[in-house]
Scaffold this motif. Structure first.
Motif, PDB file in Angstrom:
ATOM      1  N   TYR A  61       0.795  -1.125   0.014  1.00 46.14           N
ATOM      2  CA  TYR A  61       0.046  -0.001   0.044  1.00 46.14           C
ATOM      3  C   TYR A  61       0.950   1.380   0.035  1.00 46.14           C
ATOM      4  N   PHE A  62       0.476   2.264  -0.178  1.00 45.90           N
ATOM      5  CA  PHE A  62       1.032   3.795  -0.132  1.00 45.90           C
ATOM      6  C   PHE A  62       1.783   3.756   1.007  1.00 45.90           C
ATOM      7  N   LEU A 116       6.358   9.170  -3.645  1.00 46.93           N
ATOM      8  CA  LEU A 116       5.440   8.397  -3.055  1.00 46.93           C
ATOM      9  C   LEU A 116       5.273   7.187  -3.798  1.00 46.93           C
ATOM     10  N   VAL A 117       5.261   6.027  -3.096  1.00 49.09           N
ATOM     11  CA  VAL A 117       5.473   4.514  -3.729  1.00 49.09           C
ATOM     12  C   VAL A 117       4.718   3.819  -2.972  1.00 49.09           C
ATOM     13  N   LEU A 118       4.740   2.474  -3.460  1.00 48.91           N
ATOM     14  CA  LEU A 118       3.972   1.179  -3.051  1.00 48.91           C
ATOM     15  C   LEU A 118       5.075   0.696  -1.889  1.00 48.91           C
ATOM     16  N   ARG A 119       4.710  -0.002  -0.824  1.00 50.44           N
ATOM     17  CA  ARG A 119       5.547  -0.516  -0.015  1.00 50.44           C
ATOM     18  C   ARG A 119       6.312  -1.665  -0.887  1.00 50.44           C
ATOM     19  N   GLY A 120       5.650  -2.533  -1.558  1.00 50.32           N
ATOM     20  CA  GLY A 120       6.405  -3.518  -2.545  1.00 50.32           C
ATOM     21  C   GLY A 120       7.291  -2.873  -3.453  1.00 50.32           C
ATOM     22  N   ASP A 121       7.346  -1.599  -3.866  1.00 46.29           N
ATOM     23  CA  ASP A 121       8.252  -0.969  -4.725  1.00 46.29           C
ATOM     24  C   ASP A 121       9.593  -1.084  -3.949  1.00 46.29           C
ATOM     25  N   GLU A 223     -13.442  12.709  10.043  1.00 46.66           N
ATOM     26  CA  GLU A 223     -14.277  13.058  11.089  1.00 46.66           C
ATOM     27  C   GLU A 223     -13.770  12.771  12.478  1.00 46.66           C
ATOM     28  N   GLU A 224     -14.505  13.167  13.440  1.00 45.26           N
ATOM     29  CA  GLU A 224     -14.230  13.106  14.867  1.00 45.26           C
ATOM     30  C   GLU A 224     -13.901  11.464  15.248  1.00 45.26           C
ATOM     31  N   GLY A 225     -12.710  11.132  15.430  1.00 39.86           N
ATOM     32  CA  GLY A 225     -12.216   9.803  15.754  1.00 39.86           C
ATOM     33  C   GLY A 225     -12.160   8.841  14.761  1.00 39.86           C
ATOM     34  N   ARG A 226     -12.308   9.185  13.246  1.00 42.83           N
ATOM     35  CA  ARG A 226     -12.350   8.210  11.877  1.00 42.83           C
ATOM     36  C   ARG A 226     -11.975   9.073  10.767  1.00 42.83           C
ATOM     37  N   SER A 227     -11.405   8.366   9.762  1.00 40.76           N
ATOM     38  CA  SER A 227     -11.055   9.182   8.713  1.00 40.76           C
ATOM     39  C   SER A 227     -10.941   7.942   7.556  1.00 40.76           C
ATOM     40  N   ALA A 228     -10.910   8.522   6.527  1.00 38.73           N
ATOM     41  CA  ALA A 228     -10.578   7.653   5.283  1.00 38.73           C
ATOM     42  C   ALA A 228      -9.889   8.472   4.112  1.00 38.73           C
ATOM     43  N   TRP A 229      -8.803   7.929   3.899  1.00 36.43           N
ATOM     44  CA  TRP A 229      -7.861   8.603   2.753  1.00 36.43           C
ATOM     45  C   TRP A 229      -7.745   7.622   1.476  1.00 36.43           C
ATOM     46  N   VAL A 230      -7.859   8.153   0.114  1.00 33.39           N
ATOM     47  CA  VAL A 230      -7.733   7.507  -0.960  1.00 33.39           C
ATOM     48  C   VAL A 230      -6.254   8.233  -1.639  1.00 33.39           C
ATOM     49  N   PHE A 231      -5.286   7.375  -1.707  1.00 34.17           N
ATOM     50  CA  PHE A 231      -4.239   7.833  -2.104  1.00 34.17           C
ATOM     51  C   PHE A 231      -4.019   7.628  -3.622  1.00 34.17           C
ATOM     52  N   PRO A 232      -4.043   8.654  -4.703  1.00 33.98           N
ATOM     53  CA  PRO A 232      -3.835   8.349  -6.005  1.00 33.98           C
ATOM     54  C   PRO A 232      -2.303   8.102  -6.547  1.00 33.98           C
ATOM     55  N   PHE A 233      -2.046   7.610  -7.528  1.00 39.06           N
ATOM     56  CA  PHE A 233      -0.954   7.190  -8.308  1.00 39.06           C
ATOM     57  C   PHE A 233      -0.931   7.648  -9.739  1.00 39.06           C
ATOM     58  N   VAL A 240      -6.226   2.735  -0.379  1.00 46.32           N
ATOM     59  CA  VAL A 240      -6.879   3.511   0.715  1.00 46.32           C
ATOM     60  C   VAL A 240      -6.499   3.095   2.072  1.00 46.32           C
ATOM     61  N   LEU A 241      -6.219   4.118   2.932  1.00 45.57           N
ATOM     62  CA  LEU A 241      -6.082   3.905   4.507  1.00 45.57           C
ATOM     63  C   LEU A 241      -7.391   4.386   5.243  1.00 45.57           C
ATOM     64  N   LEU A 242      -8.000   3.613   5.991  1.00 45.36           N
ATOM     65  CA  LEU A 242      -9.065   3.726   6.778  1.00 45.36           C
ATOM     66  C   LEU A 242      -8.448   3.808   8.394  1.00 45.36           C
ATOM     67  N   SER A 243      -8.800   4.774   9.220  1.00 48.37           N
ATOM     68  CA  SER A 243      -8.106   4.837  10.543  1.00 48.37           C
ATOM     69  C   SER A 243      -9.545   5.424  11.216  1.00 48.37           C
TER      70      SER A 243
END
Length: 422
Positions: A61-62, A116-121, A223-233, A240-243
């Motif tokens: 992932y990102f 900005l890369v992928l871990r696998g890179d 949002e309060e206590g939660r988020s969603a991130w979409v990382f483009p390449f 996606v990172l959900l936290s």
């Protein structure tokens, strides 16, 4: 000052063996483990790598590489093989559940100069650079470590055949992640060194662009206590990172990950975008679902056993420096062993003395940056929203310049580390 004992030719870094052929055991074939194996071989060591999984991981992932990690990658001779996947025309949007969107700050906007890369890179680049002489054993783990003044006896189990052997090594490197087996076998601290942050993370790849957005568009729903991130390449679908925050980390693992995610992002209606992202997590052939934890140890080595990367310090995804410190730690380890070719404990002491201030700084920043990724309460959410609004005003340039100046100050610390090993 410690010195790299390397020669460079037109093809890059060339091995210069300044030690007799000592033997190292590296546990873990992630970024830190693969980089450690590569650097130790170039320092003149015979290297054996143990990997618990039956095969090497692919994809990922990102993540971002900063000055520290890029400098280490260059010294390791793998920087050119690590692509920069940043999308030149990327636009990042702050979105909400109703579908409203406004221009936001992308990861690259805040952390300028990163790759900005992928871990696998990174893993692919380091693995490809490994010479054939490095022995890799899959489905294999250490089950006991017995230290002596002149070496470490490692009891090794093959998980496929269930056979066990005992082998002698001059050095053992634990690069086996947050829940390190090497750390448990060799350190056994009275209290667990793992410090929970009371946050969960989920990461996965999308098969296509988010409906209603371009492939190069990034999305942030905070949002309060939660988020969603979409990382483009630039050249592949986003990741996606959900936290989200939780008061009971253990409970999050008692049910399927998708059920924990739907509960965390409810009970309010998800809306079309967040609902689609959760559906894609459920369909994803591969994903990460784990708690966000840090590791705090008084020492990263004991005798001839040393921990590198997440096994030693685990900065968490919020710091953004995990890959960079993993590469830097592996690179510096080889340099210190070259400086003290016949005194492994002394080499490990010098290695930790040079690296610890830098890592300690980022352990702290990992906690503070968490509020940017996932505001923990209403105050943090309001502060984050204010920063995003300021970014659209004329003062934005000065604000971002200050951020980058602070980041540059951190990179100066990385230069100190490099200078100590150059």
């Amino acid at each position: 000052m410690a010195e790299y004992d390397l020669e460079v030719d037109s093809g890059g870094v060339m091995d210069k063996n300044t030690t007799s052929r000592q033997r190292a055991l590296v546990v873990g074939l992630g970024i830190s483990g693969t980089a450690s194996a590569l650097r130790l071989h170039r320092a003149g060591w015979d290297v054996v790598v143990l990997e618990k999984a039956p095969e090497r991981r692919r994809g990922g992932y990102f993540i971002a590489l900063f000055g520290t990690g890029l400098a280490a990658a260059e010294r390791l001779g793998i920087a050119d093989a690590v692509p920069n996947r940043v999308a030149p025309e990327a636009v990042s949007y702050e979105v909400d559940r109703t579908g409203r969107r406004r221009r936001g700050l992308s990861y690259a906007d805040v952390f300028g100069g990163s790759r900005l890369v992928l871990r696998g890179d990174i893993e692919d680049a380091a693995f490809t650079a490994l010479p054939d002489e490095v022995e890799i054993r899959y489905s294999t783990v250490p089950i006991a470590l017995d230290q002596y003044l002149d070496g470490v006896d490692a009891e090794i189990r093959d998980l496929t055949t269930e056979t066990t052997t005992v082998e002698r090594f001059d050095l053992v490197v634990g690069a086996d992640g947050l829940r390190s087996t090497v750390r448990r076998l060799a350190f056994e601290p009275e209290q667990s060194p793992i410090r929970p942050l009371n946050y969960m993370i989920a990461a996965y790849s999308l098969p296509e662009a988010v409906p209603g957005y371009r492939l190069q568009d990034g999305l942030i729903m905070a949002e309060e206590g939660r988020s969603a991130w979409v990382f483009p390449f630039a050249d592949r679908p986003p990741t996606v990172l959900l936290s989200y925050r939780t008061d009971d980390v253990d409970a999050e693992f008692t049910r399927p990950a998708i059920d924990s995610l739907r509960a965390a992002y409810g009970p309010e209606p998800t809306g079309s975008t967040l609902g689609w992202l959760l559906d894609q997590f459920e369909k994803a052939p591969d994903h990460l679902f784990d708690s966000a934890e840090q590791v705090h140890l008084d020492h990263w080595y004991r005798g001839r056993v040393v921990l590198v990367g997440d096994a030693a310090w685990c900065l968490t995804v919020y710091s953004g420096m995990g890959a960079s410190t993993g590469l830097a730690g592996a690179d510096l380890l080889g340099a210190m062993l070259e400086r003290h070719p016949h005194d492994v404990p002394r080499a490990l002491q010098d290695w930790e003395d040079h690296l610890r201030p830098f890592v300690d700084h980022h352990l702290g920043s990992g906690v503070s940056m968490r509020s940017f990724f996932t505001p923990g309460n209403r105050v943090e959410l309001l502060l984050r929203s204010a920063m995003i609004r300021l970014a659209r005003l004329p003062v934005a340039g000065r604000l971002l310049a200050k951020m980058r100046t602070n980041s540059a100050g951190v990179q100066m610390k990385s230069l100190d580390i490099a200078a100590a090993a150059a």
